[in-house]
Design a protein around this motif. Structure first.
Motif, short mmCIF file in Angstrom:
data_model
loop_
_atom_site.label_atom_id
_atom_site.label_comp_id
_atom_site.label_asym_id
_atom_site.label_seq_id
_atom_site.Cartn_x
_atom_site.Cartn_y
_atom_site.Cartn_z
N PHE A 1 0.96 -1.13 0.11
CA PHE A 1 0.10 -0.03 -0.17
C PHE A 1 0.88 1.21 0.19
O PHE A 1 0.67 2.23 -0.84
N PHE A 2 1.90 1.02 0.86
CA PHE A 2 2.79 2.44 0.87
C PHE A 2 3.62 2.56 -0.66
O PHE A 2 3.40 3.83 -0.99
N ILE A 3 3.75 1.74 -1.27
CA ILE A 3 4.41 2.09 -2.54
C ILE A 3 3.23 2.54 -3.49
O ILE A 3 3.82 3.39 -4.34
N LYS A 4 2.46 1.88 -3.51
CA LYS A 4 1.34 2.38 -4.63
C LYS A 4 0.64 3.56 -4.23
O LYS A 4 0.21 4.42 -5.06
N SER A 5 0.48 4.20 -3.22
CA SER A 5 -0.35 5.20 -2.60
C SER A 5 0.26 6.41 -2.28
O SER A 5 0.00 7.32 -2.28
N LEU A 6 1.57 6.06 -1.85
CA LEU A 6 2.20 7.27 -1.02
C LEU A 6 3.56 7.58 -1.79
O LEU A 6 3.85 8.84 -1.95
N ILE A 7 4.36 6.74 -2.16
CA ILE A 7 5.69 6.93 -2.97
C ILE A 7 5.48 7.26 -4.19
O ILE A 7 6.11 8.51 -4.64
N TYR A 8 5.14 6.35 -5.01
CA TYR A 8 5.10 6.51 -6.34
C TYR A 8 3.88 7.09 -7.11
O TYR A 8 3.09 6.35 -7.32
N VAL A 9 3.41 8.31 -6.89
CA VAL A 9 2.38 8.95 -7.14
C VAL A 9 2.48 9.51 -8.62
O VAL A 9 2.93 10.62 -9.17
N GLU A 10 2.13 8.73 -9.71
CA GLU A 10 2.07 8.82 -11.10
C GLU A 10 0.75 9.51 -11.59
O GLU A 10 0.98 9.94 -12.85
N ASN B 1 5.83 11.66 -8.39
CA ASN B 1 6.57 11.19 -7.38
C ASN B 1 6.56 12.45 -6.21
O ASN B 1 7.31 12.65 -5.65
N MET B 2 5.36 13.13 -6.34
CA MET B 2 5.21 14.41 -5.59
C MET B 2 4.29 13.82 -4.37
O MET B 2 3.33 13.41 -4.33
N ILE B 3 4.80 13.94 -3.34
CA ILE B 3 4.03 13.37 -2.10
C ILE B 3 3.33 14.59 -1.19
O ILE B 3 4.03 15.60 -1.18
N LEU B 4 1.98 14.53 -1.16
CA LEU B 4 1.31 15.50 -0.48
C LEU B 4 1.54 16.85 -1.30
O LEU B 4 1.50 17.97 -0.56
N GLN B 5 1.41 16.74 -2.74
CA GLN B 5 1.43 17.96 -3.52
C GLN B 5 2.71 18.61 -3.77
O GLN B 5 2.78 19.08 -4.70
N HIS B 6 3.32 18.64 -2.88
CA HIS B 6 4.54 19.71 -2.75
C HIS B 6 5.95 19.31 -2.59
O HIS B 6 6.95 19.82 -2.78
N ASN B 7 5.96 17.87 -2.17
CA ASN B 7 7.34 17.16 -1.57
C ASN B 7 7.68 15.97 -2.52
O ASN B 7 7.11 15.07 -2.69
N LYS B 8 8.88 16.10 -3.37
CA LYS B 8 9.22 15.59 -4.36
C LYS B 8 10.15 14.45 -4.14
O LYS B 8 11.20 14.83 -3.08
N LEU B 9 9.99 13.11 -4.24
CA LEU B 9 10.85 12.17 -3.90
C LEU B 9 12.32 12.32 -4.60
O LEU B 9 12.29 12.54 -5.93
#
Length: 539
Positions: free
Chosen positions: A8-17, A31-39
């Motif tokens: 779930f972590f990989i699909k929903s939080l890390i790799y946001v495509e 790969n932007m987490i919470l709209q503004h934080n890029k992995l």
């Protein structure tokens, strides 16, 4: 549960495509987490393992039932029964090796799994780890960590999700994160702060030179390097200087760290120059140490400023009481610390199996101070075990709250009584006039003394002492006030020490120091006395 959460972590939080409506994101917004934080460069999974050993029971019947046991590790799997040998997965096809990774400033050790920015490859790698039972009986500590960058505030954020697999079967998850500026000095405000810190560094360097010269001069006069340490003020000054030096060295290490200065940037990732994922842990630890030592430095500086209150009798009450009670309070604090340790051990025995807050001695020790600070509800503990709650809480509350508070107040009042007694004796002595001198007059004389001492240091080598100028005839003697009469004995002593050796009136500073070397007379006293009666002449 463990592997399901990671999927779930990989699909929903890390790799946001994709966006929420299913539309794919453009490359810069992936790969932007919470709209503004890029992995920055994927994520990393790390585990450290404990050795599987023969169970330490003498009775062989238990060995038949359970022949192997896992050891216990400490300090995030770095100490204790640590296993660093390779191990095979469940299918005996994949070997996992203990590694050491250079993060440009520190070393990370453990069994690592690196995940890049491709979601399909990461899902396949995670599926393989699940099949191979990468997490198994030998795992004692686990961490998942990654770094994101927020361009709006120019900050990196390191996220650590950790799990302790205790050999008791306890599963302890934890989470922590910290932020770090992309540049130490960013923008106009950062440049202004850099200028202020450089100015402070120059002032601190000059202060260090002055204090060092003063300490060495005192040690030379007393012919004992440790003699100045017997003074509370000098000991406080040296402690302040120690904290200042450590803070300066940490500041230099922070602005020259090898991580932020060795990053490789691309349109999709930020990595270290050696190809590894970004890791700011050691930089963060330096920031924490810098903040601690800076706080200790400012605390000691505040105490030093407070000590200046002793120049006046009416303003020195607080500091004098602190000095008077310091030794007794220190002994009392040590005694209370042993009592807290005893109560921590008691709380772990009574509630360690029921409440996580008391599951280990460290957690129990911290919670004892938490009970002192805010107080735990006795009814909450009674809900677990009413008798144990009464046995723990009643003695703790009586000793730590009622008795301790009253004892501390009594010690302070006793110190205040002793301080007032010594002040009363001073008022009855010959020092009464000096003790009652107004604060404004003391400040004026102090400023004059600092100025005179500074000018004296600048001109010392070019001056000589003319004893005849200190008091020439009856007219000079008639101008001596009752404050100066006590100086006459000192002047005659100076005449005996210096003039008695050579038949002349003018002597160099080196000759005076040589004559005073075997006497209990300091150079500062001699200089102040000669300054007072204008006995210096130029060469």
């Amino acid at each position: 549960m463990f592997w399901s959460w990671h999927e779930f972590f990989i699909k929903s939080l890390i790799y946001v495509e994709n966006y929420e409506n299913g539309m794919p994101r453009a490359s810069p917004r992936r790969n932007m987490i919470l709209q503004h934080n890029k992995l920055t460069s994927g994520f990393r999974m790390t585990q450290r393992r404990a050795k599987l050993e023969t169970c330490p029971f003498a009775d062989k019947k238990y060995l038949i039932f359970a022949p192997s046991c896992a050891g216990r590790t400490y300090s995030e799997g770095l100490a204790g029964s640590v296993d660093e040998s390779p191990f095979l997965g469940a299918a005996n096809k994949t070997e996992f090796v203990y590694q050491s990774i250079d993060t440009l400033g520190s070393k990370e050790v453990g069994y690592f799994q690196m995940f890049g920015l491709d979601m399909q490859a990461s899902e396949s790698q995670l599926k393989l780890l699940k099949q191979e039972r990468w997490i198994n009986q030998g795992t004692s500590w686990y961490r998942l960590d990654f770094v994101v960058y927020n361009p709006n505030v120019a900050l990196y954020c390191k996220i650590n999700m950790k799990i302790i697999f205790d050999n008791t079967g306890l599963f302890i998850p934890s989470y922590d994160s910290y932020t770090l500026p992309a540049k130490v000095y960013n923008g106009s405000r950062g440049q202004a702060r850099m200028g202020a810190e450089l100015a402070f560094l120059v002032v601190a360097f000059l202060y260090l030179l002055d204090r060092g010269w003063y300490y060495l001069s005192l040690a030379k006069e007393h012919r004992n390097f440790l003699q100045p340490l017997q003074s509370t003020g000098m000991l406080l000054s040296l402690t302040q200087l120690l904290f200042l030096l450590v803070s300066v060295f940490l500041w230099i290490a922070i602005i020259s760290d090898g991580v932020r200065n060795n990053l490789v940037f691309s349109s999709t990732s930020i990595t270290l120059s050696n190809g590894q994922l970004i890791d700011f842990d050691h930089v963060h630890e330096m920031y924490r140490a810098y903040n601690i030592f800076s706080g200790l430095h400012f605390l000691s500086a505040s105490l030093k400023l407070l000590s200046f209150s002793r120049i006046n009798l009416s303003t020195s009450v607080l500091f004098d009481v602190m000095l008077q009670s310091m030794g007794t309070l220190a002994q009392y604090i040590v005694l209370m610390l042993f009592l807290v340790i005893g109560f921590a051990e008691m709380s772990m025995i009574l509630f360690g199996t029921s409440l996580q807050q008391f599951s280990t001695f460290g957690a129990s020790f911290v919670n004892m101070f938490e009970m002192i600070r805010s107080g735990w509800s006795i009814f909450e503990l009674m809900g677990v075990n009413p008798y144990s709650a009464l046995v723990l809480c009643l003695p703790f509350l009586i000793i730590m709250f009622y008795m301790s508070f009253n004892i501390i107040v009594w010690l302070l009042l006793k110190s205040l009584e002793q301080v007032n007694k010594s002040r009363h004796e001073m008022q009855l002595s010959d020092l009464a006039e000096f003790a009652n001198l107004p604060l404004s007059s003391q400040a004026k004389r102090g400023a004059e003394a600092v100025y005179i001492r500074t000018m004296r240091r600048m001109r010392r080598r070019n001056r000589q002492l003319a004893l005849g100028r200190m008091f020439s005839d009856d007219e000079e003697a008639r101008r001596l006030t009752r404050y100066d009469l006590s100086d006459l004995d000192q002047i005659f002593l100076l005449l005996d020490l210096v003039k008695g050796e050579k038949e002349r009136d003018v002597f160099s500073f080196a000759e005076i120091m040589a004559a005073l070397r075997s006497r209990d007379v300091t150079a500062l006293w001699m200089e102040a006395l000669v300054d007072k009666y204008h006995g210096w002449v130029e060469e």
